[in-house]
Design a protein around this motif. Structure first.
Motif, PDB file in Angstrom:
ATOM      1  N   ASN A 134       1.023  -1.183  -0.479  1.00  0.00           N
ATOM      2  CA  ASN A 134       0.367   0.132  -0.069  1.00  0.00           C
ATOM      3  C   ASN A 134       1.097   1.069  -0.086  1.00  0.00           C
ATOM      4  O   ASN A 134       1.803   1.676   0.812  1.00  0.00           O
ATOM      5  N   GLY A 135       0.078   2.347  -0.741  1.00  0.00           N
ATOM      6  CA  GLY A 135       2.065   3.588  -0.540  1.00  0.00           C
ATOM      7  C   GLY A 135       2.325   3.655  -1.495  1.00  0.00           C
ATOM      8  O   GLY A 135       2.894   4.181  -1.785  1.00  0.00           O
ATOM      9  N   THR A 136       2.116   2.922  -2.760  1.00  0.00           N
ATOM     10  CA  THR A 136       3.561   2.780  -3.544  1.00  0.00           C
ATOM     11  C   THR A 136       2.516   2.771  -5.087  1.00  0.00           C
ATOM     12  O   THR A 136       0.915   2.261  -5.431  1.00  0.00           O
ATOM     13  N   GLY A 137       3.557   2.477  -6.016  1.00  0.00           N
ATOM     14  CA  GLY A 137       2.457   2.592  -7.132  1.00  0.00           C
ATOM     15  C   GLY A 137       3.896   2.971  -8.465  1.00  0.00           C
ATOM     16  O   GLY A 137       4.465   3.635  -7.633  1.00  0.00           O
ATOM     17  N   LEU A 138       3.218   3.551  -9.513  1.00  0.00           N
ATOM     18  CA  LEU A 138       3.702   3.898 -10.739  1.00  0.00           C
ATOM     19  C   LEU A 138       2.754   5.219 -11.293  1.00  0.00           C
ATOM     20  O   LEU A 138       1.610   5.166 -11.490  1.00  0.00           O
ATOM     21  N   ILE A 172       8.524   7.547 -16.197  1.00  0.00           N
ATOM     22  CA  ILE A 172       7.620   7.198 -15.597  1.00  0.00           C
ATOM     23  C   ILE A 172       8.065   7.090 -14.030  1.00  0.00           C
ATOM     24  O   ILE A 172       9.238   6.508 -13.190  1.00  0.00           O
ATOM     25  N   LYS A 173       7.212   7.442 -13.059  1.00  0.00           N
ATOM     26  CA  LYS A 173       7.595   8.309 -11.664  1.00  0.00           C
ATOM     27  C   LYS A 173       7.155   6.956 -10.889  1.00  0.00           C
ATOM     28  O   LYS A 173       6.292   6.368 -10.763  1.00  0.00           O
ATOM     29  N   THR A 210      12.067  -2.017  -2.128  1.00  0.00           N
ATOM     30  CA  THR A 210      13.275  -0.556  -2.813  1.00  0.00           C
ATOM     31  C   THR A 210      12.527   0.473  -2.372  1.00  0.00           C
ATOM     32  O   THR A 210      10.903  -0.094  -2.345  1.00  0.00           O
ATOM     33  N   ASN A 211      12.542   1.622  -2.187  1.00  0.00           N
ATOM     34  CA  ASN A 211      11.724   2.737  -2.421  1.00  0.00           C
ATOM     35  C   ASN A 211      11.590   3.210  -3.943  1.00  0.00           C
ATOM     36  O   ASN A 211      12.780   3.568  -4.138  1.00  0.00           O
ATOM     37  N   LEU A 212      10.555   3.520  -4.430  1.00  0.00           N
ATOM     38  CA  LEU A 212      10.475   3.916  -5.763  1.00  0.00           C
ATOM     39  C   LEU A 212      10.397   5.675  -5.942  1.00  0.00           C
ATOM     40  O   LEU A 212      10.521   5.898  -6.586  1.00  0.00           O
ATOM     41  N   GLY A 213       9.941   6.057  -4.251  1.00  0.00           N
ATOM     42  CA  GLY A 213       9.515   7.727  -4.312  1.00  0.00           C
ATOM     43  C   GLY A 213      10.732   8.225  -4.121  1.00  0.00           C
ATOM     44  O   GLY A 213      10.632   9.576  -4.478  1.00  0.00           O
ATOM     45  N   ASN A 214      12.481   7.901  -3.766  1.00  0.00           N
ATOM     46  CA  ASN A 214      12.864   8.499  -3.472  1.00  0.00           C
ATOM     47  C   ASN A 214      14.215   8.437  -5.149  1.00  0.00           C
ATOM     48  O   ASN A 214      15.024   9.438  -4.869  1.00  0.00           O
ATOM     49  N   LYS A 215      13.479   8.169  -6.058  1.00  0.00           N
ATOM     50  CA  LYS A 215      14.410   8.618  -7.104  1.00  0.00           C
ATOM     51  C   LYS A 215      13.671   9.879  -8.335  1.00  0.00           C
ATOM     52  O   LYS A 215      12.244   9.620  -8.066  1.00  0.00           O
ATOM     53  N   SER A 216      14.783   9.860  -9.199  1.00  0.00           N
ATOM     54  CA  SER A 216      13.625  10.846  -9.999  1.00  0.00           C
ATOM     55  C   SER A 216      13.032  10.559 -11.080  1.00  0.00           C
ATOM     56  O   SER A 216      11.878  10.876 -11.507  1.00  0.00           O
ATOM     57  N   LYS A 217      12.864   9.325 -11.063  1.00  0.00           N
ATOM     58  CA  LYS A 217      12.158   8.180 -11.948  1.00  0.00           C
ATOM     59  C   LYS A 217      12.002   6.895 -12.012  1.00  0.00           C
ATOM     60  O   LYS A 217      13.108   6.133 -11.979  1.00  0.00           O
ATOM     61  N   GLN A 263      18.710   1.328  -9.453  1.00  0.00           N
ATOM     62  CA  GLN A 263      18.851   1.085  -8.623  1.00  0.00           C
ATOM     63  C   GLN A 263      17.719   0.327  -8.073  1.00  0.00           C
ATOM     64  O   GLN A 263      18.131  -0.896  -6.941  1.00  0.00           O
ATOM     65  N   ILE A 264      17.157   0.361  -8.948  1.00  0.00           N
ATOM     66  CA  ILE A 264      15.515  -0.343  -8.378  1.00  0.00           C
ATOM     67  C   ILE A 264      15.863  -1.677  -8.728  1.00  0.00           C
ATOM     68  O   ILE A 264      15.447  -2.542  -8.386  1.00  0.00           O
ATOM     69  N   ASN A 265      16.598  -1.644 -10.012  1.00  0.00           N
ATOM     70  CA  ASN A 265      16.971  -2.941 -10.605  1.00  0.00           C
ATOM     71  C   ASN A 265      17.914  -3.952  -9.716  1.00  0.00           C
ATOM     72  O   ASN A 265      17.037  -5.065  -9.214  1.00  0.00           O
ATOM     73  N   ASN A 266      18.851  -3.081  -8.895  1.00  0.00           N
ATOM     74  CA  ASN A 266      19.720  -4.136  -8.170  1.00  0.00           C
ATOM     75  C   ASN A 266      18.440  -4.477  -6.616  1.00  0.00           C
ATOM     76  O   ASN A 266      19.345  -5.461  -6.060  1.00  0.00           O
ATOM     77  N   ASP A 267      18.150  -3.756  -5.866  1.00  0.00           N
ATOM     78  CA  ASP A 267      17.567  -3.793  -5.470  1.00  0.00           C
ATOM     79  C   ASP A 267      16.286  -4.738  -5.558  1.00  0.00           C
ATOM     80  O   ASP A 267      16.700  -6.051  -4.436  1.00  0.00           O
TER      81      ASP A 267
END
Length: 372
Positions: A134-138, A172-173, A210-217, A263-267
Protein backbone atom coordinates in the motif's frame (compact mmCIF):
# COMPACT_ATOMS: atom_id res chain seq x y z
CA UNK A 1 -43.01 28.90 -77.68
CA UNK A 2 -43.75 27.98 -74.11
CA UNK A 3 -41.75 24.79 -74.51
CA UNK A 4 -38.72 26.79 -75.75
CA UNK A 5 -38.98 29.13 -72.75
CA UNK A 6 -39.23 26.17 -70.41
CA UNK A 7 -36.22 24.58 -72.10
CA UNK A 8 -34.15 27.75 -71.74
CA UNK A 9 -35.12 28.02 -68.08
CA UNK A 10 -34.15 24.38 -67.45
CA UNK A 11 -30.84 24.89 -69.20
CA UNK A 12 -30.17 28.03 -67.13
CA UNK A 13 -31.08 26.22 -63.91
CA UNK A 14 -28.86 23.27 -64.79
CA UNK A 15 -25.95 25.62 -65.52
CA UNK A 16 -26.38 27.35 -62.18
CA UNK A 17 -26.45 24.01 -60.34
CA UNK A 18 -23.29 22.86 -62.14
CA UNK A 19 -21.53 26.14 -61.32
CA UNK A 20 -22.60 25.80 -57.67
CA UNK A 21 -21.39 22.18 -57.48
CA UNK A 22 -18.08 23.08 -59.10
CA UNK A 23 -17.68 25.90 -56.58
CA UNK A 24 -18.52 23.55 -53.69
CA UNK A 25 -16.14 20.90 -54.99
CA UNK A 26 -13.39 23.50 -55.12
CA UNK A 27 -14.07 24.50 -51.50
CA UNK A 28 -14.54 20.98 -50.12
CA UNK A 29 -11.36 18.90 -49.91
CA UNK A 30 -11.46 15.18 -49.24
CA UNK A 31 -8.15 14.94 -47.36
CA UNK A 32 -6.17 16.99 -44.88
CA UNK A 33 -2.95 16.52 -42.95
CA UNK A 34 -1.53 18.58 -40.10
CA UNK A 35 1.54 18.59 -37.89
CA UNK A 36 2.20 20.36 -34.61
CA UNK A 37 2.96 20.29 -30.92
CA UNK A 38 1.35 17.45 -28.96
CA UNK A 39 1.45 17.78 -25.16
CA UNK A 40 0.37 14.80 -23.04
CA UNK A 41 -0.62 15.28 -19.39
CA UNK A 42 -1.46 11.98 -17.60
CA UNK A 43 -4.14 12.41 -14.94
CA UNK A 44 -4.04 8.94 -13.36
CA UNK A 45 -2.92 8.18 -9.82
CA UNK A 46 -0.69 5.36 -8.56
CA UNK A 47 -2.14 1.98 -7.58
CA UNK A 48 -0.44 -0.37 -5.08
CA UNK A 49 1.79 -3.24 -6.15
CA UNK A 50 0.56 -6.79 -5.57
CA UNK A 51 3.57 -8.98 -4.83
CA UNK A 52 4.01 -12.76 -4.74
CA UNK A 53 7.09 -14.86 -4.02
CA UNK A 54 7.79 -18.60 -3.97
CA UNK A 55 8.61 -18.46 -0.24
CA UNK A 56 5.39 -20.01 1.04
CA UNK A 57 3.89 -19.11 4.39
CA UNK A 58 5.07 -21.54 7.05
CA UNK A 59 8.46 -22.15 5.42
CA UNK A 60 10.94 -23.57 7.94
CA UNK A 61 14.47 -22.35 7.43
CA UNK A 62 17.70 -22.84 9.29
CA UNK A 63 18.89 -19.43 10.36
CA UNK A 64 22.62 -20.19 10.28
CA UNK A 65 25.10 -17.44 10.97
CA UNK A 66 23.45 -14.01 11.19
CA UNK A 67 24.69 -10.59 12.25
CA UNK A 68 23.42 -9.35 15.58
CA UNK A 69 22.08 -6.21 13.87
CA UNK A 70 20.00 -8.15 11.34
CA UNK A 71 18.73 -10.50 14.03
CA UNK A 72 17.64 -7.71 16.37
CA UNK A 73 15.97 -5.87 13.49
CA UNK A 74 13.87 -8.98 12.81
CA UNK A 75 12.56 -9.31 16.38
CA UNK A 76 9.01 -8.06 17.01
CA UNK A 77 9.52 -4.85 19.05
CA UNK A 78 6.21 -5.36 20.85
CA UNK A 79 6.52 -9.08 21.66
CA UNK A 80 6.50 -9.93 25.35
CA UNK A 81 7.98 -12.86 27.24
CA UNK A 82 8.13 -13.91 30.90
CA UNK A 83 11.01 -15.07 33.07
CA UNK A 84 10.97 -18.17 35.28
CA UNK A 85 9.22 -16.17 37.97
CA UNK A 86 6.47 -15.07 35.60
CA UNK A 87 7.69 -11.50 35.38
CA UNK A 88 6.92 -10.10 31.88
CA UNK A 89 9.62 -8.52 29.74
CA UNK A 90 10.05 -7.13 26.26
CA UNK A 91 11.78 -9.74 24.10
CA UNK A 92 13.72 -7.28 21.99
CA UNK A 93 14.96 -5.28 24.96
CA UNK A 94 16.26 -8.38 26.74
CA UNK A 95 17.92 -9.73 23.60
CA UNK A 96 19.58 -6.36 23.01
CA UNK A 97 21.01 -6.42 26.55
CA UNK A 98 22.22 -10.00 26.04
CA UNK A 99 23.98 -9.28 22.78
CA UNK A 100 25.59 -6.09 24.08
CA UNK A 101 26.97 -7.80 27.17
CA UNK A 102 30.65 -8.70 26.76
CA UNK A 103 30.35 -12.03 28.59
CA UNK A 104 27.22 -13.10 26.69
CA UNK A 105 28.91 -12.19 23.42
CA UNK A 106 31.54 -14.84 24.10
CA UNK A 107 28.79 -17.43 24.54
CA UNK A 108 26.38 -16.38 21.79
CA UNK A 109 28.52 -14.86 19.01
CA UNK A 110 31.64 -15.58 17.00
CA UNK A 111 33.33 -12.41 18.25
CA UNK A 112 32.85 -10.74 14.85
CA UNK A 113 29.33 -9.48 15.35
CA UNK A 114 27.57 -12.69 14.20
CA UNK A 115 25.35 -14.96 16.24
CA UNK A 116 26.58 -18.55 16.20
CA UNK A 117 24.53 -20.94 13.99
CA UNK A 118 24.02 -23.32 16.93
CA UNK A 119 22.46 -20.42 18.85
CA UNK A 120 20.41 -18.95 16.02
CA UNK A 121 18.54 -22.21 15.43
CA UNK A 122 15.59 -22.23 12.99
CA UNK A 123 12.79 -19.89 11.94
CA UNK A 124 9.24 -20.52 10.77
CA UNK A 125 8.57 -17.72 8.28
CA UNK A 126 5.32 -16.08 7.19
CA UNK A 127 4.33 -12.97 5.24
CA UNK A 128 6.55 -13.29 2.17
CA UNK A 129 4.21 -15.42 0.04
CA UNK A 130 1.85 -12.58 -0.91
CA UNK A 131 1.22 -9.00 0.12
CA UNK A 132 -0.03 -5.69 -1.21
CA UNK A 133 2.40 -2.79 -0.93
CA UNK A 134 0.00 0.00 0.00
CA UNK A 135 1.10 3.54 -0.77
CA UNK A 136 3.22 2.44 -3.72
CA UNK A 137 2.70 2.49 -7.48
CA UNK A 138 3.66 4.08 -10.78
CA UNK A 139 2.58 7.30 -12.50
CA UNK A 140 3.39 8.54 -16.01
CA UNK A 141 4.98 11.99 -16.31
CA UNK A 142 4.03 14.77 -18.77
CA UNK A 143 5.64 14.57 -22.19
CA UNK A 144 5.79 16.41 -25.53
CA UNK A 145 6.16 15.19 -29.09
CA UNK A 146 5.46 16.02 -32.72
CA UNK A 147 1.83 15.25 -33.49
CA UNK A 148 0.57 14.18 -36.93
CA UNK A 149 -3.11 14.15 -37.92
CA UNK A 150 -4.53 12.72 -41.13
CA UNK A 151 -8.23 13.24 -41.99
CA UNK A 152 -10.54 11.83 -44.64
CA UNK A 153 -13.79 13.78 -45.12
CA UNK A 154 -16.92 11.74 -45.87
CA UNK A 155 -18.64 15.05 -46.53
CA UNK A 156 -18.11 18.68 -45.58
CA UNK A 157 -18.98 18.02 -41.94
CA UNK A 158 -18.14 14.41 -41.13
CA UNK A 159 -14.60 13.02 -41.21
CA UNK A 160 -12.41 10.19 -39.96
CA UNK A 161 -9.16 11.25 -38.34
CA UNK A 162 -6.06 9.18 -37.61
CA UNK A 163 -4.15 10.69 -34.69
CA UNK A 164 -0.48 9.83 -34.27
CA UNK A 165 2.95 11.33 -34.07
CA UNK A 166 6.50 10.48 -33.13
CA UNK A 167 6.27 8.01 -30.19
CA UNK A 168 7.56 9.97 -27.20
CA UNK A 169 9.83 8.78 -24.43
CA UNK A 170 7.83 8.84 -21.20
CA UNK A 171 9.33 8.96 -17.71
CA UNK A 172 7.54 6.79 -15.15
CA UNK A 173 7.57 8.11 -11.61
CA UNK A 174 7.56 5.79 -8.63
CA UNK A 175 5.62 6.29 -5.43
CA UNK A 176 6.31 4.93 -1.96
CA UNK A 177 8.64 2.28 -0.54
CA UNK A 178 8.13 -1.46 -0.98
CA UNK A 179 8.57 -3.34 2.29
CA UNK A 180 8.30 -7.10 2.78
CA UNK A 181 6.12 -7.86 5.87
CA UNK A 182 8.11 -10.67 7.50
CA UNK A 183 6.60 -12.42 10.53
CA UNK A 184 7.48 -15.72 12.15
CA UNK A 185 8.90 -17.57 15.12
CA UNK A 186 12.58 -18.31 15.80
CA UNK A 187 13.54 -21.20 18.08
CA UNK A 188 17.02 -21.83 19.47
CA UNK A 189 18.51 -25.17 20.59
CA UNK A 190 20.71 -23.25 23.03
CA UNK A 191 19.73 -23.96 26.65
CA UNK A 192 20.81 -20.44 27.57
CA UNK A 193 18.32 -18.92 25.13
CA UNK A 194 15.69 -21.59 25.75
CA UNK A 195 15.40 -20.75 29.45
CA UNK A 196 14.19 -17.22 28.70
CA UNK A 197 12.37 -18.01 25.44
CA UNK A 198 10.84 -21.48 25.83
CA UNK A 199 8.15 -20.69 23.25
CA UNK A 200 10.56 -19.09 20.80
CA UNK A 201 11.31 -15.52 19.74
CA UNK A 202 8.62 -13.63 17.84
CA UNK A 203 9.72 -12.14 14.54
CA UNK A 204 8.20 -9.11 12.84
CA UNK A 205 9.99 -6.81 10.44
CA UNK A 206 9.12 -4.66 7.45
CA UNK A 207 12.13 -5.56 5.29
CA UNK A 208 13.08 -2.74 2.88
CA UNK A 209 13.02 -3.97 -0.72
CA UNK A 210 13.23 -0.76 -2.77
CA UNK A 211 12.22 2.86 -2.47
CA UNK A 212 10.35 3.98 -5.59
CA UNK A 213 9.60 7.48 -4.37
CA UNK A 214 13.10 8.81 -3.74
CA UNK A 215 14.28 8.35 -7.34
CA UNK A 216 13.95 10.98 -10.09
CA UNK A 217 12.17 8.29 -12.10
CA UNK A 218 11.40 4.60 -11.66
CA UNK A 219 11.57 3.76 -15.37
CA UNK A 220 11.26 5.13 -18.88
CA UNK A 221 9.28 3.78 -21.84
CA UNK A 222 8.54 4.54 -25.48
CA UNK A 223 4.80 5.15 -25.90
CA UNK A 224 2.92 4.19 -29.07
CA UNK A 225 -0.62 5.58 -28.83
CA UNK A 226 -2.35 5.93 -32.22
CA UNK A 227 -6.04 6.86 -32.17
CA UNK A 228 -8.89 6.81 -34.69
CA UNK A 229 -11.78 9.27 -34.34
CA UNK A 230 -15.01 10.10 -36.10
CA UNK A 231 -15.43 13.89 -36.06
CA UNK A 232 -18.22 16.32 -36.78
CA UNK A 233 -17.18 19.82 -37.90
CA UNK A 234 -19.62 22.66 -37.60
CA UNK A 235 -20.01 25.34 -40.28
CA UNK A 236 -19.30 25.14 -44.03
CA UNK A 237 -16.19 25.19 -46.21
CA UNK A 238 -15.61 28.51 -47.93
CA UNK A 239 -18.13 30.23 -45.70
CA UNK A 240 -16.89 29.84 -42.12
CA UNK A 241 -13.19 30.38 -41.47
CA UNK A 242 -13.46 29.21 -37.85
CA UNK A 243 -15.03 25.75 -37.62
CA UNK A 244 -15.31 24.01 -34.23
CA UNK A 245 -15.48 20.21 -34.14
CA UNK A 246 -16.15 17.35 -31.77
CA UNK A 247 -14.85 13.81 -32.04
CA UNK A 248 -14.96 10.39 -30.42
CA UNK A 249 -13.12 7.16 -31.09
CA UNK A 250 -10.62 4.64 -29.73
CA UNK A 251 -6.96 4.78 -28.74
CA UNK A 252 -4.53 1.85 -28.83
CA UNK A 253 -1.50 1.90 -26.55
CA UNK A 254 1.70 -0.11 -26.55
CA UNK A 255 4.86 0.56 -24.56
CA UNK A 256 8.30 -0.56 -25.71
CA UNK A 257 11.94 0.04 -24.79
CA UNK A 258 11.26 -0.21 -21.05
CA UNK A 259 14.30 0.79 -18.96
CA UNK A 260 14.13 0.29 -15.21
CA UNK A 261 16.01 2.62 -12.87
CA UNK A 262 19.41 0.89 -12.23
CA UNK A 263 19.17 1.22 -8.44
CA UNK A 264 15.67 -0.26 -8.38
CA UNK A 265 16.90 -3.07 -10.64
CA UNK A 266 19.74 -3.82 -8.20
CA UNK A 267 17.37 -3.71 -5.23
CA UNK A 268 15.07 -6.25 -6.88
CA UNK A 269 17.99 -8.55 -7.67
CA UNK A 270 18.96 -8.39 -3.97
CA UNK A 271 15.35 -9.27 -3.07
CA UNK A 272 15.60 -12.29 -5.37
CA UNK A 273 18.70 -13.43 -3.47
CA UNK A 274 16.81 -12.97 -0.20
CA UNK A 275 13.97 -15.24 -1.34
CA UNK A 276 16.37 -17.90 -2.66
CA UNK A 277 18.29 -17.88 0.63
CA UNK A 278 15.03 -18.53 2.48
CA UNK A 279 14.31 -21.46 0.14
CA UNK A 280 17.85 -22.75 0.68
CA UNK A 281 17.29 -22.75 4.45
CA UNK A 282 19.57 -19.78 5.04
CA UNK A 283 17.32 -17.30 6.78
CA UNK A 284 20.28 -15.50 8.37
CA UNK A 285 21.90 -14.94 4.97
CA UNK A 286 18.54 -13.70 3.68
CA UNK A 287 18.26 -11.07 6.41
CA UNK A 288 21.93 -10.11 6.01
CA UNK A 289 21.40 -9.47 2.28
CA UNK A 290 23.98 -12.08 1.29
CA UNK A 291 24.21 -13.56 -2.25
CA UNK A 292 22.39 -16.84 -2.81
CA UNK A 293 22.67 -19.86 -5.07
CA UNK A 294 20.40 -18.11 -7.59
CA UNK A 295 21.34 -15.82 -10.48
CA UNK A 296 18.44 -13.35 -10.41
CA UNK A 297 17.53 -10.93 -13.18
CA UNK A 298 14.59 -8.52 -13.56
CA UNK A 299 12.02 -8.64 -16.36
CA UNK A 300 9.53 -5.80 -16.89
CA UNK A 301 6.50 -6.02 -19.15
CA UNK A 302 3.39 -3.91 -19.78
CA UNK A 303 0.11 -4.97 -21.32
CA UNK A 304 -1.35 -3.39 -24.45
CA UNK A 305 -4.62 -1.52 -24.04
CA UNK A 306 -7.53 -0.02 -25.99
CA UNK A 307 -9.34 3.00 -24.57
CA UNK A 308 -12.11 5.42 -25.56
CA UNK A 309 -11.04 8.93 -26.55
CA UNK A 310 -13.05 12.14 -27.00
CA UNK A 311 -11.91 15.44 -28.53
CA UNK A 312 -12.96 19.07 -28.77
CA UNK A 313 -11.21 21.38 -31.21
CA UNK A 314 -11.42 23.93 -34.01
CA UNK A 315 -9.81 24.75 -37.34
CA UNK A 316 -9.19 28.22 -38.75
CA UNK A 317 -8.76 28.74 -42.48
CA UNK A 318 -5.65 30.73 -43.41
CA UNK A 319 -6.33 30.11 -47.11
CA UNK A 320 -8.61 27.66 -48.87
CA UNK A 321 -5.90 24.99 -48.42
CA UNK A 322 -3.86 26.01 -45.37
CA UNK A 323 -5.39 26.06 -41.89
CA UNK A 324 -4.50 26.24 -38.23
CA UNK A 325 -5.88 23.68 -35.77
CA UNK A 326 -6.08 23.31 -31.99
CA UNK A 327 -7.70 20.59 -29.92
CA UNK A 328 -7.93 18.99 -26.50
CA UNK A 329 -8.57 15.28 -26.03
CA UNK A 330 -9.09 12.88 -23.13
CA UNK A 331 -8.61 9.10 -23.12
CA UNK A 332 -9.63 6.72 -20.33
CA UNK A 333 -6.45 4.66 -20.61
CA UNK A 334 -4.85 2.18 -18.21
CA UNK A 335 -2.69 -0.92 -18.42
CA UNK A 336 -0.83 -3.39 -16.22
CA UNK A 337 2.86 -3.25 -15.40
CA UNK A 338 4.42 -6.59 -14.43
CA UNK A 339 7.83 -6.88 -12.78
CA UNK A 340 9.32 -10.35 -12.26
CA UNK A 341 12.55 -11.47 -10.64
CA UNK A 342 13.67 -14.70 -12.30
CA UNK A 343 16.47 -17.12 -11.47
CA UNK A 344 18.51 -17.48 -14.67
CA UNK A 345 19.82 -20.84 -13.39
CA UNK A 346 16.42 -22.52 -13.14
CA UNK A 347 13.97 -20.21 -14.94
CA UNK A 348 11.84 -19.99 -11.78
CA UNK A 349 10.09 -16.74 -10.89
CA UNK A 350 11.35 -15.91 -7.43
CA UNK A 351 9.17 -12.78 -7.25
CA UNK A 352 6.30 -11.64 -9.43
CA UNK A 353 4.54 -8.33 -8.95
CA UNK A 354 2.02 -6.24 -10.82
CA UNK A 355 0.30 -2.89 -10.59
CA UNK A 356 -2.41 -1.11 -12.53
CA UNK A 357 -1.11 2.05 -14.19
CA UNK A 358 -3.85 4.63 -14.70
CA UNK A 359 -2.63 6.99 -17.42
CA UNK A 360 -5.88 8.80 -18.38
CA UNK A 361 -4.09 11.39 -20.54
CA UNK A 362 -5.31 14.89 -21.26
CA UNK A 363 -3.84 15.73 -24.67
CA UNK A 364 -3.50 19.21 -26.18
CA UNK A 365 -2.57 19.79 -29.80
CA UNK A 366 -1.69 22.93 -31.78
CA UNK A 367 -0.68 22.61 -35.40
CA UNK A 368 -0.80 23.75 -39.01
CA UNK A 369 -2.52 21.74 -41.75
CA UNK A 370 -3.00 21.43 -45.49
CA UNK A 371 -6.10 20.27 -47.42
CA UNK A 372 -5.92 18.48 -50.76
Amino acid sequence: MNQKKIGRKLALATSLILIANLSYADQFKRFSVSAGWLHVMPQGKANPFNINTIAKNGTNATVGSISTTSFLNSVDPNAMGADVGGVPFNQKEVLTEFLNDAFMQTLLTDGKGNILPEVAGTANIHGLEHWQANGTGLEADDTDTLGLMFSYYLNDNVSLQLIGGIPPKVDIKGKGEILAPLTGLATSPSDLVGILFPDGIDLKQAIPITNLGNKSKAASVRAWTPALEAQYQFGKSGVNKLRPYIGAGIMYSRFTGIKLNPQINNDLIAAGHMIQNVLDGKAGAALDGAPSSANPYVRVKTTDAIAPIVSLGATYDITDKWFGVASISYAKLNNQAKIDVIDANTGKRLINSSTKVDIDPLITYVGVGYRF
